[in-house]
Design an enzyme around this catalytic site. Structure first.
Site, PDB file in Angstrom:
ATOM      1  N   TYR A  47       0.825  -1.214   0.000  1.00  0.00           N
ATOM      2  CA  TYR A  47       0.000   0.000   0.000  1.00  0.00           C
ATOM      3  C   TYR A  47       0.859   1.265   0.000  1.00  0.00           C
ATOM      4  O   TYR A  47       0.340   2.354  -0.284  1.00  0.00           O
ATOM      5  CB  TYR A  47      -0.913   0.047   1.235  1.00  0.00           C
ATOM      6  CG  TYR A  47      -1.930  -1.052   1.356  1.00  0.00           C
ATOM      7  CD1 TYR A  47      -2.131  -1.994   0.349  1.00  0.00           C
ATOM      8  CD2 TYR A  47      -2.699  -1.163   2.515  1.00  0.00           C
ATOM      9  CE1 TYR A  47      -3.055  -3.012   0.502  1.00  0.00           C
ATOM     10  CE2 TYR A  47      -3.636  -2.177   2.668  1.00  0.00           C
ATOM     11  CZ  TYR A  47      -3.801  -3.102   1.659  1.00  0.00           C
ATOM     12  OH  TYR A  47      -4.722  -4.100   1.815  1.00  0.00           O
ATOM     13  N   HIS A 105       0.379 -11.755   2.218  1.00  0.00           N
ATOM     14  CA  HIS A 105      -0.638 -10.967   1.516  1.00  0.00           C
ATOM     15  C   HIS A 105      -1.383 -11.765   0.443  1.00  0.00           C
ATOM     16  O   HIS A 105      -2.607 -11.689   0.341  1.00  0.00           O
ATOM     17  CB  HIS A 105       0.012  -9.728   0.895  1.00  0.00           C
ATOM     18  CG  HIS A 105      -0.955  -8.629   0.614  1.00  0.00           C
ATOM     19  ND1 HIS A 105      -0.579  -7.312   0.584  1.00  0.00           N
ATOM     20  CD2 HIS A 105      -2.282  -8.629   0.366  1.00  0.00           C
ATOM     21  CE1 HIS A 105      -1.640  -6.554   0.329  1.00  0.00           C
ATOM     22  NE2 HIS A 105      -2.679  -7.340   0.186  1.00  0.00           N
TER      23      HIS A 105
END
Length: 274
Positions: A47, A105
């Site tokens: 991110y 992730h």
């Protein structure tokens, strides 16, 4: 604060996610999230805003013990040379010595699950995370991760909203005692505009977005909410003062379809049916 418990770990049921937020947006909205009662914050290496979240939380002066911080290791760091170093970098950016929850992730298609979990085991043993989990794993991968982990896999963070049938993964999670953390709960803006959810919300004096979040929480999932608008944060937090009737829960669940998935990037996503 309401919690979801998995293998003895208490995870705040409502979290605040910062996916697709700029540094400026994160630093502007986090104070509003804290004011609204959020203490669970979810970010990720990819991110590119861990540092902004760390700055915002430090500036707010909230006690570390009052926060629940989650971040995720990106697939390009799934190697002995990069994994632990990337986690140390995440901790530095977040301005903490340890995160509460560290996730893999995506499973990806190049590093075996067993190797991914072995690296996760090492950073947990080194004290860099309190709890471990996975994200976007299918059922067979989740079971393999559980078998290889030296500590409980407390959650699988997955796409979950009214339009996607995740019953198979939910069954696996319940069978293994793994919590489900729901991301994309607003289905990329579809939930707030849904006529059925708006009608249901009107009966409770709530918005469609609040109904969508309540639907997740009421099933026992951890729900990640997200908004870059400080004025909308309090709305997302105000979901614990009403209970959806069984018929409303069922009506919302009936919106699901097998092809309702929004997020499935090639090279990262697994065979969802496995």
């Amino acid at each position: 604060m309401q919690f979801v418990t998995a293998h003895g770990a208490n995870i705040p049921a409502l979290g605040f996610g910062v996916f697709r937020m700029s540094d400026a947006e994160v630093e502007r909205v986090v104070p509003a999230a804290l004011d609204a009662g959020f203490r669970h914050f979810d970010t990720a290496q990819i991110y590119n805003n861990e540092a902004a979240l760390g700055r915002a939380l430090q500036a707010a002066g909230v006690k570390r013990d009052d926060l629940f911080l989650t971040t995720k290791v990106w697939v390009e760091n799934y190697s002995d040379a990069s994994f632990a170093a990337s986690v140390r970098d995440s901790l530095d950016r977040l301005k903490v010595d340890q995160v509460d929850l560290l996730l893999l992730h995506w499973p990806g298609d190049s590093v075996p699950v067993a190797d991914q979990v072995a690296m996760l085991n090492e950073v947990r043993a080194a004290g860099q995370t309190r709890l471990i989990g996975v994200s976007n794993y299918n059922s067979s991968q989740l079971k393999q991760a559980i078998s290889r982990a030296n500590a409980p896999i407390v959650t699988n963070q997955i796409e979950l909203h009214p339009y996607l049938d995740q019953s198979a993964m939910i069954a696996t999670a319940r069978e293994t005692g793994t919590a489900i953390t729901a991301y994309y709960g607003m289905a990329d803006g579809r939930v707030p505009q849904d006529a059925l959810l708006q009608d249901i919300g009107a009966r409770y004096g709530k918005t469609a977005a609040q109904v969508g979040l309540r639907w997740l929480i009421q099933q026992g999932f951890v729900a990640l909410s997200k908004t870059a608008n400080p004025g909308r944060v309090a709305e997302n937090a105000a979901i614990f003062d009403f209970t959806l009737a069984d018929q409303d829960m069922a009506a919302i669940s009936a919106l699901a379809s097998p092809n309702g998935r929004i997020v499935s990037p090639e090279g990262l996503a697994p065979d969802w049916a496995a």
